[in-house]
Design a protein around this motif. Structure first.
Motif, mmCIF file in Angstrom:
data_model
loop_
_atom_site.group_PDB
_atom_site.id
_atom_site.type_symbol
_atom_site.label_atom_id
_atom_site.label_comp_id
_atom_site.label_asym_id
_atom_site.label_seq_id
_atom_site.Cartn_x
_atom_site.Cartn_y
_atom_site.Cartn_z
ATOM 1 N N VAL A 16 0.838 -1.200 0.000
ATOM 2 C CA VAL A 16 0.000 0.000 0.000
ATOM 3 C C VAL A 16 0.873 1.251 0.000
ATOM 4 C CG1 VAL A 16 -1.847 1.226 1.205
ATOM 5 C CG2 VAL A 16 -1.707 -1.267 1.335
ATOM 6 N N LEU A 17 0.553 2.206 -0.876
ATOM 7 C CA LEU A 17 1.170 3.527 -0.856
ATOM 8 C C LEU A 17 2.707 3.459 -0.828
ATOM 9 C CD1 LEU A 17 -1.287 5.108 1.730
ATOM 10 C CD2 LEU A 17 -1.306 5.439 -0.751
ATOM 11 N N ASN A 18 3.266 2.566 -1.650
ATOM 12 C CA ASN A 18 4.730 2.434 -1.767
ATOM 13 C C ASN A 18 5.401 2.181 -0.411
ATOM 14 O OD1 ASN A 18 6.997 2.320 -3.424
ATOM 15 N ND2 ASN A 18 7.557 4.437 -2.946
ATOM 16 N N ILE A 19 4.706 1.450 0.459
ATOM 17 C CA ILE A 19 5.196 1.255 1.821
ATOM 18 C C ILE A 19 6.460 0.404 1.874
ATOM 19 C CG2 ILE A 19 3.827 -0.815 2.266
ATOM 20 C CD1 ILE A 19 3.416 0.149 5.075
ATOM 21 N N ARG A 20 6.614 -0.500 0.896
ATOM 22 C CA ARG A 20 7.684 -1.475 0.976
ATOM 23 C C ARG A 20 9.056 -0.840 1.076
ATOM 24 N NH1 ARG A 20 9.179 -5.163 -4.063
ATOM 25 N NH2 ARG A 20 7.162 -6.156 -3.773
ATOM 26 N N LYS A 21 9.337 0.148 0.240
ATOM 27 C CA LYS A 21 10.708 0.653 0.123
ATOM 28 C C LYS A 21 11.186 1.400 1.364
ATOM 29 C CE LYS A 21 11.091 0.801 -4.905
ATOM 30 N NZ LYS A 21 11.406 1.625 -6.099
ATOM 31 N N TRP A 22 10.274 2.020 2.106
ATOM 32 C CA TRP A 22 10.757 2.788 3.261
ATOM 33 C C TRP A 22 10.364 2.177 4.599
ATOM 34 C CZ3 TRP A 22 7.476 4.690 6.908
ATOM 35 C CH2 TRP A 22 6.129 4.825 6.550
ATOM 36 N N ARG A 23 9.259 1.431 4.648
ATOM 37 C CA ARG A 23 8.878 0.830 5.926
ATOM 38 C C ARG A 23 9.570 -0.520 6.127
ATOM 39 N NH1 ARG A 23 2.863 -0.024 8.571
ATOM 40 N NH2 ARG A 23 3.470 -1.542 10.133
ATOM 41 N N ASP A 24 9.677 -1.312 5.069
ATOM 42 C CA ASP A 24 10.329 -2.611 5.161
ATOM 43 C C ASP A 24 11.786 -2.474 4.725
ATOM 44 O OD1 ASP A 24 7.896 -3.763 5.907
ATOM 45 O OD2 ASP A 24 7.298 -3.981 3.811
ATOM 46 N N HIS A 25 12.534 -3.552 4.879
ATOM 47 C CA HIS A 25 13.917 -3.548 4.397
ATOM 48 C C HIS A 25 14.244 -4.790 3.592
ATOM 49 C CE1 HIS A 25 14.135 -5.963 8.028
ATOM 50 N NE2 HIS A 25 15.337 -6.359 7.714
ATOM 51 N N HIS A 26 13.260 -5.676 3.436
ATOM 52 C CA HIS A 26 13.465 -6.848 2.588
ATOM 53 C C HIS A 26 12.112 -7.411 2.173
ATOM 54 C CE1 HIS A 26 12.104 -9.841 5.541
ATOM 55 N NE2 HIS A 26 12.770 -9.156 6.454
ATOM 56 N N VAL A 27 12.134 -8.271 1.177
ATOM 57 C CA VAL A 27 10.939 -8.979 0.756
ATOM 58 C C VAL A 27 11.330 -10.442 0.568
ATOM 59 C CG1 VAL A 27 11.352 -8.492 -1.694
ATOM 60 C CG2 VAL A 27 9.036 -9.029 -0.912
ATOM 61 N N SER A 28 10.411 -11.351 0.908
ATOM 62 C CA SER A 28 10.705 -12.781 0.891
ATOM 63 C C SER A 28 10.143 -13.455 -0.357
ATOM 64 C CB SER A 28 10.123 -13.466 2.135
ATOM 65 O OG SER A 28 10.723 -12.963 3.302
ATOM 66 N N TYR A 29 10.903 -14.445 -0.837
ATOM 67 C CA TYR A 29 10.497 -15.249 -1.991
ATOM 68 C C TYR A 29 10.675 -16.721 -1.632
ATOM 69 C CZ TYR A 29 11.073 -10.809 -4.413
ATOM 70 O OH TYR A 29 10.977 -9.495 -4.786
ATOM 71 N N PHE A 30 9.900 -17.567 -2.302
ATOM 72 C CA PHE A 30 10.001 -19.005 -2.049
ATOM 73 C C PHE A 30 9.965 -19.752 -3.371
ATOM 74 C CE2 PHE A 30 8.134 -23.205 -1.093
ATOM 75 C CZ PHE A 30 9.061 -23.646 -0.157
ATOM 76 N N HIS A 31 10.872 -20.726 -3.508
ATOM 77 C CA HIS A 31 10.914 -21.558 -4.712
ATOM 78 C C HIS A 31 10.177 -22.859 -4.398
ATOM 79 C CE1 HIS A 31 12.237 -23.537 -8.327
ATOM 80 N NE2 HIS A 31 12.938 -22.477 -8.690
ATOM 81 N N PRO A 32 8.982 -23.075 -4.939
ATOM 82 C CA PRO A 32 8.166 -24.237 -4.577
ATOM 83 C C PRO A 32 8.785 -25.578 -4.947
ATOM 84 C CG PRO A 32 7.191 -23.061 -6.437
ATOM 85 C CD PRO A 32 8.308 -22.214 -5.945
ATOM 86 N N GLU A 33 9.610 -25.630 -5.989
ATOM 87 C CA GLU A 33 10.220 -26.893 -6.396
ATOM 88 C C GLU A 33 11.476 -27.190 -5.573
ATOM 89 O OE1 GLU A 33 10.921 -26.867 -10.569
ATOM 90 O OE2 GLU A 33 8.804 -26.572 -11.095
ATOM 91 N N LYS A 34 12.315 -26.185 -5.383
ATOM 92 C CA LYS A 34 13.543 -26.384 -4.620
ATOM 93 C C LYS A 34 13.325 -26.303 -3.115
ATOM 94 C CE LYS A 34 16.437 -24.426 -8.303
ATOM 95 N NZ LYS A 34 17.425 -23.369 -8.645
ATOM 96 N N LYS A 35 12.163 -25.786 -2.710
ATOM 97 C CA LYS A 35 11.841 -25.606 -1.289
ATOM 98 C C LYS A 35 12.871 -24.700 -0.603
ATOM 99 C CE LYS A 35 8.538 -28.565 -1.889
ATOM 100 N NZ LYS A 35 7.148 -28.087 -2.098
ATOM 101 N N ILE A 36 13.230 -23.633 -1.288
ATOM 102 C CA ILE A 36 14.221 -22.697 -0.757
ATOM 103 C C ILE A 36 13.580 -21.322 -0.606
ATOM 104 C CG2 ILE A 36 16.354 -21.420 -1.306
ATOM 105 C CD1 ILE A 36 17.437 -23.934 -2.575
ATOM 106 N N GLN A 37 13.816 -20.702 0.556
ATOM 107 C CA GLN A 37 13.351 -19.345 0.807
ATOM 108 C C GLN A 37 14.507 -18.380 0.614
ATOM 109 O OE1 GLN A 37 12.029 -18.454 4.810
ATOM 110 N NE2 GLN A 37 10.502 -16.997 4.069
#
Length: 408
Positions: free
Chosen positions: A165-186
């Motif tokens: 919301v409202l470009n919150i990610r870049k200044w409120r957070d400091h990372h974003v998480s991803y997950f690979h469903p086949e490799k089971k790696i975060q």
């Protein structure tokens, strides 16, 4: 252990005390010869739970396997060995993925630094099997964020967070998480080391002080020794040192480079001397880590000691509360729910007070401001079209109350 900042450790249970003694010992045989009383009346089930909770089971196994096992039940060693093997395979998998991600980004002109994971295990312990890692953490310049996400999505990763919301990610957070469903790696993609507004080095500064890992054939870069030290200290403090593994990391760094004036210089520059003091007190008290004279200056004063004592209390209470069994036979569902609710409220109050004590005045002011800024949770609670996202500001208290009602 320096008595100038001695902490109250009397409430730590026998199982955690035994783990700390195992971690401190350099000669495993002497532990059984001279400290046999440590192994008396141990709840080995809780010992194993603590070893898993603090992510220390590989290191504990590497020490216990060398000693006479008369005082240690065979199933304890067998359990530790089984988890040790599983972790070794996991670290090998992460090492392979780390190399592939590094190649993918560098070939697409994106500089990246690995923050933790197998490179840290190899650097600090000389063996990737002796440290656990849940995922891969990488740091990139914020200007490359969109391109990096595109590369990860094309490589089969899926973003775990939804729309922001409202470009919150870049200044409120400091990372974003991803997950690979086949490799089971975060994988966590960072554009800052710590949440805003913490003062920290720019990416270019970190890049200039980077090191290259010898763990893989393709170049893999990670933080310089002093940058890694300050990052791990800040990370551990922010999570109230919930995992003793983080303190063991600090212990290993300090033992490898005891005399280094740059730590003191960087600590002053980035204004985190209270949390560095906290980490130094904790490692000294719990792991007998030698602290050089220059760094001892950071342990002087009540604030660092107060933060250290709060962390020890949290480490003990967090595990105790999470493993307390509720007598379900004598309580109905509402009573059990109320007990859980009360414990969560107590924990929330303690953690908020801890963060208030940990942060500077400007950081606390920003923290209060963040409470009134819409989050992705508000977006999930009530979906509004993008032009109306500004309405999340006045609606936020009501959306929060509604979520608490549903959770209750």
């Amino acid at each position: 252990m320096d008595k100038n900042y001695s902490l109250d450790l009397d409430f730590i249970n026998r199982e955690l005390s035994l783990i700390l003694e195992i971690l401190k010992t350099e000669n495993e045989d002497s532990l059984l010869l001279n400290r046999k009383e440590l192994f008396i009346d141990i709840d080995w089930g809780q010992f194993l739970q603590l070893a898993m909770h603090h992510r220390l089971y590989p290191l504990i196994y590497s020490k216990l396997k060398k000693i006479n096992r008369d005082l240690i039940p065979s199933h304890v060693i067998e359990t530790l060995y089984r988890e040790y093997k599983k972790n070794t395979f996991k670290m090998l998998l992460l090492s392979s993925e780390m190399e592939q991600v590094s190649k993918l980004f560098i070939e697409n002109q994106i500089r990246l630094l690995f923050l933790k994971g197998p490179v840290i295990a190899a650097d600090l312990f000389g063996d990737i099997s002796l440290r656990t890692s849940k995922d891969l953490d990488i740091l990139i310049p914020i200007s490359n964020l969109e391109r990096a996400e595109e590369l990860l999505l094309n490589a089969g990763y899926e973003r775990e967070e939804g729309e922001t919301v409202l470009n919150i990610r870049k200044w409120r957070d400091h990372h974003v998480s991803y997950f690979h469903p086949e490799k089971k790696i975060q994988l966590e993609l960072h554009w800052r080391l710590q949440p805003y507004p913490s003062k920290e080095p720019r990416f270019n500064e970190l890049w200039e002080r980077k090191r290259i890992s010898m763990l893989t054939n393709y170049p893999v870069y990670f933080l310089g020794k002093n940058d890694l030290f300050l990052y791990l200290v800040s990370h551990g403090a922010r999570h109230v040192w919930l995992r003793l593994r983080w303190l063991v990391d600090i212990d290993m760094i300090l033992k490898q480079c005891i005399k280094d004036e740059k730590k003191w210089t960087l600590t002053k520059k980035y204004q985190n001397h209270y949390i560095v003091g906290q980490a130094l007190i904790l490692t000294s008290q719990l792991l007998n880590t030698p602290i050089e004279e220059e760094l001892k200056k950071l342990t002087v004063g009540k604030r660092s000691k107060k933060l250290a004592q709060m962390a020890i209390f949290y480490i003990n209470e967090e595990f105790t509360n999470s493993n307390n069994s509720i007598p379900t036979v004598s309580l109905n569902k509402n009573q059990i729910s109320n007990i859980h609710l009360i414990n969560n409220i107590k924990k929330s109050i303690f953690v908020n007070y801890y963060f208030y004590s940990l942060q500077t005045s400007s950081q606390n002011a920003f923290f209060i401001f963040r409470l009134f800024y819409p989050s992705s949770a508000d977006l999930k609670t009530l979906i509004l079209p993008k032009p109306l996202h500004f309405l999340y500001f006045p609606l936020r208290p009501f959306l929060w109350a509604w979520r608490m009602t549903l959770k209750r």
